[in-house]
Design a protein around this motif. Structure first.
Motif, mmCIF file in Angstrom:
data_model
loop_
_atom_site.group_PDB
_atom_site.id
_atom_site.type_symbol
_atom_site.label_atom_id
_atom_site.label_comp_id
_atom_site.label_asym_id
_atom_site.label_seq_id
_atom_site.Cartn_x
_atom_site.Cartn_y
_atom_site.Cartn_z
ATOM 1 N N LEU A 142 0.813 -1.220 0.000
ATOM 2 C CA LEU A 142 0.000 0.000 0.000
ATOM 3 C C LEU A 142 0.846 1.268 0.000
ATOM 4 O O LEU A 142 0.514 2.244 -0.677
ATOM 5 C CB LEU A 142 -0.964 -0.021 1.183
ATOM 6 N N GLU A 147 3.808 1.521 -1.338
ATOM 7 C CA GLU A 147 4.346 1.591 -2.694
ATOM 8 C C GLU A 147 3.341 2.227 -3.653
ATOM 9 O O GLU A 147 3.714 2.892 -4.616
ATOM 10 C CB GLU A 147 4.719 0.192 -3.173
ATOM 11 N N GLU A 148 2.063 2.033 -3.371
ATOM 12 C CA GLU A 148 1.000 2.612 -4.204
ATOM 13 C C GLU A 148 0.644 4.043 -3.791
ATOM 14 O O GLU A 148 -0.269 4.643 -4.360
ATOM 15 C CB GLU A 148 -0.248 1.729 -4.156
ATOM 16 N N TYR A 151 -0.252 5.174 -0.553
ATOM 17 C CA TYR A 151 -1.158 5.347 0.579
ATOM 18 C C TYR A 151 -0.385 5.595 1.871
ATOM 19 O O TYR A 151 0.742 5.137 2.036
ATOM 20 C CB TYR A 151 -2.034 4.098 0.767
#
Length: 84
Positions: free
Chosen positions: A23, A25-26, A28
């Motif tokens: 998450l 890495e995305e 968030y």
């Protein structure tokens, strides 16, 4: 615009680390907890945009209890929940 905050609650450190890594890495903002929060005030303080919760903690259905408490309180009832 600040990153969306996700609260992940699971009794497995490996699962929490996986959620955290993927998450973040995305993009968030991730808050992890290895115990089922009994105090809804903790969730209100964190102000998550989404909660990922494990339904079983040490073979007890504490995740279900937390979800029930969250849905009964006006300040947390609209937070989306993903049951793991």
């Amino acid at each position: 615009m600040p990153a969306k905050r996700i609260l992940a609650i699971n009794d497995s450190q490996e699962v929490l680390q996986l959620f955290n890594d993927i998450l973040r890495e995305e993009g968030y903002d991730v808050v992890v907890s290895s115990y089922a929060m009994q105090e809804i005030n903790d969730v209100e303080r964190i102000k998550p945009d989404l909660i990922i919760v494990d339904c079983l903690f040490n073979e007890e259905q504490m995740g279900w209890q937390l979800i029930q408490k969250l849905k009964m309180r006006r300040t947390t009832a609209a937070i989306p929940i993903v049951l793991c």
